[in-house]
Structures are given as structure tokens and as C-alpha cells.
Write an enzyme that holds these catalytic residues in place. Structure first.
Site, short mmCIF file in Angstrom:
data_model
loop_
_atom_site.label_atom_id
_atom_site.label_comp_id
_atom_site.label_asym_id
_atom_site.label_seq_id
_atom_site.Cartn_x
_atom_site.Cartn_y
_atom_site.Cartn_z
N ARG A 83 11.75 -6.01 4.26
CA ARG A 83 11.59 -4.55 4.16
C ARG A 83 12.65 -3.83 5.00
NH1 ARG A 83 5.93 -1.92 5.28
NH2 ARG A 83 6.08 -3.11 7.21
N ARG A 119 11.86 -2.24 10.54
CA ARG A 119 10.85 -1.72 11.47
C ARG A 119 10.69 -2.65 12.67
NH1 ARG A 119 5.59 0.11 8.07
NH2 ARG A 119 4.57 -1.09 9.71
N ARG A 146 -9.33 2.02 8.96
CA ARG A 146 -9.03 0.61 9.24
C ARG A 146 -10.15 -0.05 10.02
NH1 ARG A 146 -3.02 1.26 9.17
NH2 ARG A 146 -2.20 -0.82 9.34
N ARG A 202 -0.50 -8.37 13.69
CA ARG A 202 -1.03 -7.36 12.76
C ARG A 202 -1.98 -8.01 11.74
NH1 ARG A 202 4.46 -5.23 10.78
NH2 ARG A 202 3.28 -4.12 9.19
N LYS A 222 0.84 -1.22 0.00
CA LYS A 222 0.00 0.00 0.00
C LYS A 222 0.86 1.26 0.00
CE LYS A 222 -1.86 -0.81 4.03
NZ LYS A 222 -1.18 -2.06 4.41
P1 AP5 Z 1 4.99 -1.55 1.75
O1 AP5 Z 1 4.61 -0.69 0.60
O2 AP5 Z 1 5.83 -0.97 2.84
O3 AP5 Z 1 3.68 -2.27 2.35
P2 AP5 Z 1 2.45 -1.69 3.18
O4 AP5 Z 1 1.22 -2.35 2.66
O5 AP5 Z 1 2.47 -0.20 3.20
O6 AP5 Z 1 2.81 -2.31 4.59
P3 AP5 Z 1 2.79 -1.74 6.07
O7 AP5 Z 1 3.42 -2.84 6.90
O8 AP5 Z 1 3.41 -0.39 6.17
O9 AP5 Z 1 1.28 -1.67 6.38
P4 AP5 Z 1 0.66 -1.74 7.75
O10 AP5 Z 1 -0.75 -1.52 7.41
O11 AP5 Z 1 0.94 -2.95 8.56
O12 AP5 Z 1 1.45 -0.65 8.59
P5 AP5 Z 1 1.21 0.90 8.83
O13 AP5 Z 1 2.51 1.56 8.71
O14 AP5 Z 1 0.05 1.40 8.05
O15 AP5 Z 1 5.72 -2.85 1.13
C1 AP5 Z 1 6.24 -3.88 1.96
C2 AP5 Z 1 7.59 -4.37 1.38
O16 AP5 Z 1 7.36 -4.99 0.12
C3 AP5 Z 1 8.63 -3.25 1.12
O17 AP5 Z 1 9.89 -3.73 1.43
C4 AP5 Z 1 8.51 -2.97 -0.40
O18 AP5 Z 1 9.74 -2.52 -0.94
C5 AP5 Z 1 8.11 -4.34 -0.93
N1 AP5 Z 1 7.23 -4.28 -2.09
C6 AP5 Z 1 6.16 -3.44 -2.27
N2 AP5 Z 1 5.56 -3.69 -3.45
C7 AP5 Z 1 6.24 -4.74 -4.01
C8 AP5 Z 1 6.10 -5.47 -5.25
N3 AP5 Z 1 5.10 -5.18 -6.12
N4 AP5 Z 1 6.98 -6.46 -5.49
C9 AP5 Z 1 7.97 -6.75 -4.61
N5 AP5 Z 1 8.16 -6.09 -3.45
C10 AP5 Z 1 7.30 -5.11 -3.14
O19 AP5 Z 1 0.74 0.88 10.37
C11 AP5 Z 1 1.63 0.49 11.41
C12 AP5 Z 1 0.89 0.51 12.74
O20 AP5 Z 1 0.38 1.84 13.03
C13 AP5 Z 1 -0.37 -0.39 12.81
O21 AP5 Z 1 -0.03 -1.73 13.12
C14 AP5 Z 1 -1.17 0.30 13.93
O22 AP5 Z 1 -0.65 0.00 15.20
C15 AP5 Z 1 -0.90 1.78 13.67
N6 AP5 Z 1 -1.91 2.38 12.76
C16 AP5 Z 1 -1.68 2.92 11.52
N7 AP5 Z 1 -2.83 3.37 10.99
C17 AP5 Z 1 -3.82 3.11 11.90
C18 AP5 Z 1 -5.22 3.32 11.90
N8 AP5 Z 1 -5.85 3.88 10.86
N9 AP5 Z 1 -5.92 2.91 12.99
C19 AP5 Z 1 -5.30 2.36 14.06
N10 AP5 Z 1 -3.97 2.12 14.12
C20 AP5 Z 1 -3.23 2.49 13.04
#
Ligand code: AP5
Length: 221
Positions: free
Chosen positions: A130, A163, A91, A174, A16
Site C-alpha cells: 500500500r 504508512r 471497533r 494490529r 475497507k
Molecule cells: P485499504 O482499502 O487501504 O484497506 P483498509 O481495510 O482500509 O486497511 P487499513 O489498514 O486502513 O485499516 P486499519 O483498520 O488497520 O487502519 P485504520 O486507518 O482504520 O486497502 C489496503 C491495500 O490493498 C491498498 O493498497 C489497496 O489499494 C489494496 N486493495 C484494496 N482492495 C483491493 C482489492 N480488491 N484487490 C487488490 N488490492 C486491493 O486505523 C489506523 C489506526 O488508527 C488503528 O490501528 C488505531 O490505532 C487507530 N484507530 C482508527 N479507528 C479507531 C477506532 N475506531 N478505535 C480505536 N482506534 C482507532
């Protein structure tokens, strides 16, 4: 205010952040990641960061009232006038309702919910490989998108780290929380005719092309 209002939905590690960031650059609109906002606040030890810390570190969700408040403030900033891409928000159903209210208060509405899907085995591989820049937040992958020099950000030269929440136990938590609380949003947005499904199991450029095509096909380009 008007402009393109998009959200990116999908499980942790599906890509994402990568795709939302690229699309935001192509469209010249802000990429707003609630996860990045929390990580920055935790690093800087702000009061909001201290509240969010235990939830983020354990892989749970930060309570809706905290998240809704920071998103409402962010969407009121002038750079969101031409549109925005929310990554990782909403979410929960409560957050989806809050988003509708925030947008209605600004005289606009959501244009589409981009839902990226890949098989679970691919997710695990993406998360464990990552690496992220400690300064500018740029995201790499040791195998699929390595930096030119190991452990160093191509953009700003700062160190790359894994991370804290990308360890096995927290990733499992998660994914569990995602399935319980966020997966129902897929049906929620499908029922409103806003869901755009993207097969994310392809190289980054190809997924980006699929997103552009899908947004054009539903007349939202
Ligand atoms: P990446 O693009 O980083 O993936 P992502 O879907 O953004 O993954 P996240 O782990 O950041 O999502 P998340 O929802 O768990 O965490 P968030 O930061 O939002 O890609 C992943 C890897 O794959 C990278 O290394 C990339 O290079 C590689 N890649 C990408 N595309 C590729 C492809 N096509 N081919 C090959 N490789 C590829 O949230 C973290 C925490 O914050 C949550 O757990 C929660 O505690 C809190 N939080 C955040 N938002 C909220 C909310 N709205 N409500 C409550 N808590 C929240």
C-alpha cells in the site's frame, strides 16, 4: 435526520477504506474514516493528534472516550444528513454502544454493517504494497493499483508514502488487537440481523459490485 447509515468492518488491510470510499462516491454521502482523522490530526500536531499518536504508532486502539467524541462531533455535521459510511468505527463493543446512542439521539439507526473478509496471506500482501498520498489521502497499491507515475499521486500530484504502521511488527500487533477487540463485533451485528458479509478476495471493481448486490438484496439500496 435520516438517510443511509452504514459501517464497514474487517481486519486491517482488507480493503475497507477502498470500498467505503467508492460506495460513498456512488451514493453521494460522506466516507468517514477514523484512521484518516487520526493520521491528519497527528500530522497537524493537534491536541487530539498528540493523544492518539502513541496508540496509532504502536498498532493499539485509541481509547473509546476519545474516538466516540470525535465520531459524535463528525456525525452531527450537516453533510451527514443524507447518510454516511463509517470506516474503522466502531471497533469495540463500547464503541458500538456509543454509536447506537449517537444515532438514537439523532432519531435514526444503523442500516447495515458491511463485513469484508479475505485470507490472511492476501491481507499481508495488500498492506505491504500500500502507498498513500501525503496530501489528499488517496490509496494505491504498487502491484494491484499503481499510480501512473511511481511515487506520485494521480489526483493531486503530491508524493506517495508508505504508512508508518504498515511495517511488519505493527501489522502483527494490529491484527492481534483486531482479533481480540473487533472480531466480536461480527457476532454482535449478526445477532441483530445487520451483518452483510462480503468476500473481498477479488479485484476492486468486482468487490464493489458484490457490495452493491448485497445491499440491494437486503433491501437497503
Ligand atoms: P485499504 O482499502 O487501504 O484497506 P483498509 O481495510 O482500509 O486497511 P487499513 O489498514 O486502513 O485499516 P486499519 O483498520 O488497520 O487502519 P485504520 O486507518 O482504520 O486497502 C489496503 C491495500 O490493498 C491498498 O493498497 C489497496 O489499494 C489494496 N486493495 C484494496 N482492495 C483491493 C482489492 N480488491 N484487490 C487488490 N488490492 C486491493 O486505523 C489506523 C489506526 O488508527 C488503528 O490501528 C488505531 O490505532 C487507530 N484507530 C482508527 N479507528 C479507531 C477506532 N475506531 N478505535 C480505536 N482506534 C482507532
Amino acid at each position: 435526520m435520516s438517510g443511509l447509515c452504514l459501517i464497514f468492518l474487517g481486519p486491517p488491510g482488507v480493503g475497507k477504506g477502498t470500498q467505503a470510499g467508492l460506495l460513498a462516491q456512488r451514493r453521494g454521502i460522506p466516507h468517514i474514516s477514523t484512521g484518516d482523522m487520526f493520521r491528519r490530526a497527528i500530522r497537524e500536531r493537534t491536541p487530539m493528534g498528540e493523544k492518539a499518536r502513541p496508540y496509532v504508532e504502536s498498532g493499539g486502539y485509541v481509547p473509546d472516550d476519545i474516538v466516540n467524541g470525535i465520531v459524535a462531533e463528525r456525525l452531527a455535521e450537516p453533510d451527514c444528513g443524507p447518510g454516511f459510511i463509517l470506516d474503522g468505527f466502531p471497533r469495540t463493543i463500547g464503541q458500538a454502544q456509543a454509536l447506537d446512542e449517537i444515532l438514537a439521539g439523532q432519531g435514526r439507526r444503523l442500516d447495515a454493517a458491511v463485513y469484508v473478509e479475505v485470507p490472511d496471506a492476501v491481507i499481508l500482501r495488500r498492506l505491504t504494497g500500500r502507498r498513500q498520498c501525503t496530501q489528499c489521502g488517496a490509496v494505491y497499491h504498487v502491484e494491484f493499483d499503481p499510480p501512473s507515475q511511481e511515487g506520485v499521486c494521480d489526483r493531486c500530484g503530491s508524493p506517495l508514502i508508505q504508512r508508518d504502521d504498515d511495517n511488519d511488527e505493527t501489522v502483527r500487533r494490529r491484527l492481534e488487537v483486531y482479533h481480540q477487540q473487533t472480531a466480536p463485533l461480527v457476532e454482535h451485528y449478526a445477532a441483530r440481523g445487520l451483518l452483510v458479509r462480503i468476500d473481498g478476495d477479488a479485484p476492486v471493481d468486482e468487490v464493489a459490485r458484490r457490495i452493491d448486490d448485497a445491499l440491494a438484496a437486503v433491501g437497503r439500496s
